[in-house]
Every structure is written in C-alpha cells, then in structure tokens.
Design an enzyme around this catalytic site. Structure first.
Site, PDB file in Angstrom:
ATOM      1  N   ARG A 174       0.827  -7.029   1.280  1.00  0.00           N
ATOM      2  CA  ARG A 174      -0.246  -6.376   2.030  1.00  0.00           C
ATOM      3  C   ARG A 174      -1.586  -6.926   1.544  1.00  0.00           C
ATOM      4  NH1 ARG A 174      -3.085  -0.744   1.234  1.00  0.00           N
ATOM      5  NH2 ARG A 174      -4.379  -0.777   3.108  1.00  0.00           N
ATOM      6  N   HIS A 204     -10.788  -3.093   5.335  1.00  0.00           N
ATOM      7  CA  HIS A 204     -10.684  -2.499   4.007  1.00  0.00           C
ATOM      8  C   HIS A 204     -12.085  -2.444   3.407  1.00  0.00           C
ATOM      9  CE1 HIS A 204      -7.799  -1.800   0.438  1.00  0.00           C
ATOM     10  NE2 HIS A 204      -9.013  -1.453   0.029  1.00  0.00           N
ATOM     11  N   GLU A 215      -7.816   3.690   4.140  1.00  0.00           N
ATOM     12  CA  GLU A 215      -8.483   4.833   3.516  1.00  0.00           C
ATOM     13  C   GLU A 215      -9.817   5.208   4.158  1.00  0.00           C
ATOM     14  OE1 GLU A 215      -6.506   4.469  -0.937  1.00  0.00           O
ATOM     15  OE2 GLU A 215      -8.664   4.150  -0.718  1.00  0.00           O
ATOM     16  N   ASN A 244      -1.250   5.954   0.730  1.00  0.00           N
ATOM     17  CA  ASN A 244      -1.734   5.531  -0.584  1.00  0.00           C
ATOM     18  C   ASN A 244      -1.787   6.764  -1.473  1.00  0.00           C
ATOM     19  OD1 ASN A 244      -2.136   3.149   0.809  1.00  0.00           O
ATOM     20  ND2 ASN A 244      -4.351   3.164   0.644  1.00  0.00           N
ATOM     21  N   TYR A 278      -2.229   8.302  -5.421  1.00  0.00           N
ATOM     22  CA  TYR A 278      -2.599   8.112  -6.815  1.00  0.00           C
ATOM     23  C   TYR A 278      -2.494   9.389  -7.636  1.00  0.00           C
ATOM     24  CZ  TYR A 278      -4.112   3.452  -5.539  1.00  0.00           C
ATOM     25  OH  TYR A 278      -4.118   2.158  -5.098  1.00  0.00           O
ATOM     26  N   GLU A 288       0.013   1.879  -1.128  1.00  0.00           N
ATOM     27  CA  GLU A 288      -0.616   1.695  -2.432  1.00  0.00           C
ATOM     28  C   GLU A 288      -0.071   2.740  -3.393  1.00  0.00           C
ATOM     29  OE1 GLU A 288      -4.888   1.528  -2.765  1.00  0.00           O
ATOM     30  OE2 GLU A 288      -5.098   0.386  -0.903  1.00  0.00           O
TER      31      GLU A 288
END
Length: 446
Positions: free
Chosen positions: A78, A122, A167, A293, A295, A354
């Site tokens: 990606r 991005h 995002e 994504n 985290y 991600e």
C-alpha cells in the site's frame, strides 16, 4: 486466544507507506508543491524543523525498497500517489514525468509478484488548491474526482483495487481543526466542512472508478471508545466522541446519513456544506472494502470545562509506544466486533490497512515491535474466529519515514533508515514478519 496463523485462505499480507513520508524529490520532474511542503517551512511546525524534501529518497531508491518487500514475501504494498506529482497545481495540464514514475513503480511491483494498493489522497493536497480554500472549498472534491479518473485511466489496467482517501478524520482534525498538521488551520468544529468535502470527493471518484471495473475502498483511523466510568455523563461523552471520530466518516458511506452531531453543537447541514443529493453521491457508489487503520482505543470522560463535550483520559494501565500511544491489542478485536454490530449487512469486507508502532531507537533487538505485531495479529485472528470478514493486513510501516509533525523522531519501520546515508537495514521485526508470512503459507492457508 487463537494462534495468530489461524487466518482464512487468501488472506493477504502487506506493508504500507505514504508519498510525502518516503518519496523525497519534492522539486524534481515537475512536481508541484503540496501543503506539507509549505507547512514544514513554518517555524516550529515540525519537530527540529524536519521536512520531507528528501525523506527516504524512495523516488530514486524504489527498486531497492521493492527488493525489501520481495524479501518479506509480501502479497501487497500500500502506497500513496502524490497528487501534485501528477497535477502540479491540482488541476490543469498533466505532468507526464509524474505518471511515468508511478508506471515504473507499479510495473516493478508486479514483476516482484506484489500487488499494488494505491491511495489517491494521503494528506498532501496540492498547495494551489489549498490557496483556493483547500478541503473547505467544495470545488476541491470535483478536482479530486478528475485527478482520480486520470490516474485510474493510466494505471487501472494493472491495479484492481484503489483507496480514495486515507484517514479523513485525522486530516480534518489535525489539519483544519487543531492546526498541528498541514495546512495548519485552527477552526475547531467549523473545520467539519473539510470532512464532508473529503467524503464527497470519495463518492465523486468512486463512480468513475467503478465504471472502469475497479474496486474502491476508503481507509480511516478508527478507535474503540471507552467511557471512563459507568456514569451516564461519561457514556454521553463517549457517544459524542464516537460520532466525531468514527461514525462521521463511516455512516455516510455505509448508511447514507450522518450521525447525530447535536452533542457537538454541529448543525445537520455541517455549517452549510451538505447540499441536497450529497449523501446519495457519497453512499450510492458501493464500497467494495473498508480500510481500517488501528493504533489504540480512546478513553473519554464528561467534560470538566466548557468547550468540547468530552475530555480525553489517559489509558494508564497499558504499556505505551515511543509515541506515547497505549498498546491495547484487544482494542482491534473490540473495534471489529463493534463495526459488525453497528453496520451489519452494510459492512463490506475489511482490510487492516495500517497497524504498527514506533519504538525507541535505543531498544534492541526490536522486541517491542515484534510483541506489538504478534499480539495484534492474535487479536485479529480472534476477531475473525468471531465472524469478522477481514481479508488482509498491512503493517505500518515498511520503512522508517517522515512522521509528519514529529519529523524523523518516530520510527515505525520494519526497516531502519539512516537518513544521513539512506542506508536501509532490516530490523529483527522484518525477519519475524517474513517468517510469519512464510509459516502461514506453509500451512496451506493461502
């Protein structure tokens, strides 16, 4: 907990990067300036005055980086396409050298047996479009659709699946509400038209991509939201935060409507940005996959002072990455379960686009990163066993890179980069990930 190799047949392994974070060559071959080129010139905007002018020099060293990917045994890579490398002012004449670079990159990936997974935006908006209002200007959505169509016409014969946006929550909040990322605006909730216009851009681009037989995804940073206590006040604060961080960006695409934003004091038309027919444009082009994504989770309490309708509370019981983010692997399982509960049949297949962590450079031999990846993949395997339809996992990141406002201080890479010499050195986590992928294949689960 299931073994982390208990993953479905056809599960795809990948790694991720982004253009401004690795490419460098910001003034070469006709590339125009982006908002990050300008933002990094502001005094104090980026730690130690770092910029992405050279970054990992991937523009010149992509063949070396693809060899590293091949060494991992990746199914997919990606990356993002720099809009201003294709259209230096965001619109108008095409820059042939920019398209030629991505031609070379895509062909080299395919020769290595790696499927390209491009992200069209991005965070690196062409500066000329920012000067015309950026994502606060509705016209930017139409310029994005033109750009997306142009790139798909050039590369779509070799790339089956495209991600429109990365995002939009983070870009809206950090770039337009808080000003800690480019373009550095500080509008608080009045930044939310930028969110709507990004979603509109997704919808406008998705239709022509589908017409060309391509699959379309959107990736967002999502977080499980934990109320700080069982009190009704903390529960209401958590609901308000969930609406802002998660549902603002998934409800319109999957359900064709915005969540209730009244707790945020935001009007239904998002300060006049939403027009008749917009939600149909956003929702009608089906989403072929959702990029997730992940985290960390977010703990929220009722506000203790006027302003925001929530307070963010530290998750002190968990270890933290070098970035200060809490490490909660089960948050990924919780997040996937919550998406299934909220969206049901409207939820498309998911790819983890991600997941990774920054580790202090003095930490050897990379055990925290290996532990992070192993425990998150265990949580992912459990979520799949519980019914989550997850098709692949792309770790962040292949390389150490320019980590936005942190400059070169946060190191997420499976591969260490010496930014003075551009020497690449695979870390212990690189070998661990390589062996994990090989073991998965050896079990016949592909």
């Amino acid at each position: 907990m299931p073994n982390r190799l208990d993953l479905p047949a056809g599960f795809r392994w990948g790694a991720a990067t982004a253009a401004y974070q690795i490419e460098g060559a910001v003034e070469e071959d006709g590339r125009g300036p982006s908002v990050w080129d300008v933002f990094t010139t502001r005094s104090g905007a980026v730690r130690d005055g770092h910029t992405g002018a050279v970054a990992c020099d991937h523009y010149h060293r992509y063949a070396e980086d693809i060899a590293l990917m091949k060494g991992l045994g990746l199914d997919g890579y990606r990356f993002s396409i720099a809009w201003s490398r294709i259209l230096p002012t965001g619109t108008g004449p095409v820059n042939p050298a920019g398209l030629a670079f991505y031609d070379r990159l895509v062909d080299s990936l395919l020769e290595a047996g790696i499927t390209p997974l491009p992200t069209l935006f991005h965070w690196d908006l062409p500066q000329a479009l920012e000067e015309a209002g950026g994502w606060l200007n509705r016209e930017t959505a139409y310029r994005f659709a033109e750009y997306a169509t142009l790139v798909a016409d050039r590369l779509g014969d070799r790339i089956p699946t495209w991600i429109t946006l990365n995002e939009p929550f983070v870009h809206t909040v950090f770039g337009y509400a808080l000003g800690t990322h480019a373009p550095g605006r500080t509008l608080m909730f009045e930044a939310l038209p930028a969110a709507h216009h990004q979603l509109l851009a997704h919808g406008l681009a998705a239709s022509p991509l589908h017409e060309r037989g391509l699959e379309v995804m959107l990736s967002n940073n999502l977080t499980p939201v934990w109320p700080a206590s069982s009190s009704p006040e903390d529960a209401a604060a958590a609901e308000a935060y969930d609406a802002l961080h998660n549902r603002l960006f998934t409800d319109p695409v999957l359900l064709g409507r915005y969540p209730d934003l009244s707790a945020l004091g935001v009007p239904d038309d998002i300060y006049g940005a939403v027009r008749d027919g917009d939600l149909d444009l956003i929702h009608t082009p089906r989403l072929d996959g959702l990029g997730l994504n992940y985290y960390n989770p977010t703990r929220v309490a009722a506000p203790t002072s006027p302003g925001l309708p929530f307070d963010l509370v530290d998750i002190t019981e968990a270890p933290h990455t070098a970035f200060g983010w809490p490490v909660v692997p089960d948050g990924l399982r919780q997040l996937l379960a919550g998406l299934r509960k909220t969206y049901g049949e409207a939820l498309p297949p998911i790819t983890i686009t991600e997941n990774g962590c920054s580790v202090d450079e003095s930490t050897t031999p990379d055990h925290p990163r290996i532990d992070f990846l192993a425990t998150h993949l265990d949580a992912l395997a459990q979520a799949i066993a519980e019914g989550a339809d997850v098709r692949g996992y792309y770790t962040w990141s292949l390389l150490d890179n320019f980590e936005w406002a942190e400059g070169y201080h946060q190191r997420f890479g499976l591969v260490h980069v010496d930014f003075a010499t551009q020497r690449r050195t695979p870390r212990a986590s690189y070998a661990w990930y390589r062996d994990l992928i090989a073991a998965h294949r050896a079990r016949g689960e592909r």
